[in-house]
Write a protein that holds these residues in place. Structure first.
Motif, mmCIF file in Angstrom:
data_model
loop_
_atom_site.group_PDB
_atom_site.id
_atom_site.type_symbol
_atom_site.label_atom_id
_atom_site.label_comp_id
_atom_site.label_asym_id
_atom_site.label_seq_id
_atom_site.Cartn_x
_atom_site.Cartn_y
_atom_site.Cartn_z
ATOM 1 N N LYS A 131 0.838 -1.209 0.000
ATOM 2 C CA LYS A 131 0.000 0.000 0.000
ATOM 3 C C LYS A 131 0.869 1.254 0.000
ATOM 4 O O LYS A 131 0.644 2.192 -0.775
ATOM 5 C CB LYS A 131 -0.912 -0.036 1.231
ATOM 6 N N LEU A 133 1.225 4.304 -2.836
ATOM 7 C CA LEU A 133 0.973 5.699 -2.473
ATOM 8 C C LEU A 133 2.148 6.594 -2.851
ATOM 9 O O LEU A 133 1.971 7.639 -3.477
ATOM 10 C CB LEU A 133 0.698 5.820 -0.967
ATOM 11 N N ASP A 165 2.560 6.934 -6.562
ATOM 12 C CA ASP A 165 1.548 7.838 -7.127
ATOM 13 C C ASP A 165 1.901 9.297 -6.863
ATOM 14 O O ASP A 165 1.690 10.164 -7.721
ATOM 15 C CB ASP A 165 0.167 7.520 -6.535
ATOM 16 N N CYS A 169 -3.550 9.853 3.495
ATOM 17 C CA CYS A 169 -4.165 8.657 2.898
ATOM 18 C C CYS A 169 -4.734 7.742 3.974
ATOM 19 O O CYS A 169 -5.787 7.124 3.783
ATOM 20 C CB CYS A 169 -3.148 7.887 2.059
ATOM 21 N N ARG A 183 -7.270 7.528 0.273
ATOM 22 C CA ARG A 183 -6.339 7.806 -0.817
ATOM 23 C C ARG A 183 -6.853 8.862 -1.786
ATOM 24 O O ARG A 183 -6.132 9.783 -2.177
ATOM 25 C CB ARG A 183 -6.041 6.509 -1.572
ATOM 26 N N SER A 184 -8.109 8.739 -2.209
ATOM 27 C CA SER A 184 -8.626 9.622 -3.266
ATOM 28 C C SER A 184 -8.582 11.086 -2.851
ATOM 29 O O SER A 184 -8.091 11.943 -3.598
ATOM 30 C CB SER A 184 -10.059 9.223 -3.633
ATOM 31 N N MET A 213 -4.933 12.370 -2.505
ATOM 32 C CA MET A 213 -4.285 12.631 -3.799
ATOM 33 C C MET A 213 -4.830 13.916 -4.429
ATOM 34 O O MET A 213 -4.085 14.674 -5.045
ATOM 35 C CB MET A 213 -4.480 11.443 -4.744
#
Length: 212
Positions: free
Chosen positions: A59, A63, A66, A192, A197-198, A201
């Motif tokens: 995970k 992250l 990204d 996150c 996460r969404s 980000m």
């Protein structure tokens, strides 16, 4: 009696060490393990370590990868992501699989390539290791001359730069000059975990657009 690789089970969060493994045996093992696998390897002068990370390790890897991609894309810096591709050099008897890796300055040299051979290709400009469940093999990366290595632990991000063949800890990233990368990665990985996460980000994209 010879054991086949599929007879050996390494549980998540554990490692297995094999000695006296020739380069050809390494190549055979990598081929047998295939591309789609959870295990990571590191190899040095006949010693082969096979590691299977825990889910939290994977995970964090995603992250941080990204975050790097968002940063490069918004700053319009050309790059080629190479994930956990095997970095190997037969002449030096070294191989290692980072958690993720990026070609940035040298991206043009690897466009269209699926595999990396450090006998002929440059090393990635940035490699990332997640040290939540396994320890980073600094020596592999030093010998393979990866110029910048990020190590993420439970205490947060550490940056190491290659100087005269050895890694020196740094507060800054040459790939992202004048950007507080350690603070940013630590903050948004934590986001996150708390807001998902969404949303984290989206927040990171907004920060980059508004501040850089």
């Amino acid at each position: 009696m010879l054991l086949k690789l599929q007879q050996i089970i390494v549980k998540p969060g554990q490692q297995m060490l094999l000695k006296d493994i020739s380069w050809q045996q390494l190549e055979n093992i990598l081929e047998e393990m295939g591309e789609k696998r959870a295990a990571r390897i590191s190899y040095s002068h006949g010693w082969l370590e096979i590691m299977v990370p825990l889910p939290e390790h994977e995970k964090d890897k995603e992250l941080i990868g990204d975050l790097v991609k968002i940063l490069l894309e918004i700053l319009q810096i050309d790059f080629e992501p190479f994930g956990s591709t095997t970095l190997k050099n037969e002449r030096m008897l070294q191989a290692v699989e980072p958690d993720t890796s990026f070609y940035i300055q040298n991206q043009a040299a690897v466009i269209g390539k699926n595999r990396i051979d450090l006998n002929i290709d440059p090393p990635p400009d940035l490699a990332v290791e997640i040290d939540i469940t396994s320890r980073t093999r600094f020596e592999n990366y030093e010998i393979l001359a990866v110029p910048e290595l990020w190590r993420y632990t439970q205490q947060g991000l550490e940056i190491y730069l290659l100087q005269e063949g050895k890694y020196i800890k740094s507060q800054f990233s040459p790939n992202f000059p004048n950007i507080p990368i350690i603070e940013l990665v630590n903050e948004y990985v934590q986001q996150c975990l708390t807001i998902g996460r969404s949303q984290a980000m989206r927040n990171f994209r907004n920060w980059v657009k508004n501040n850089l």
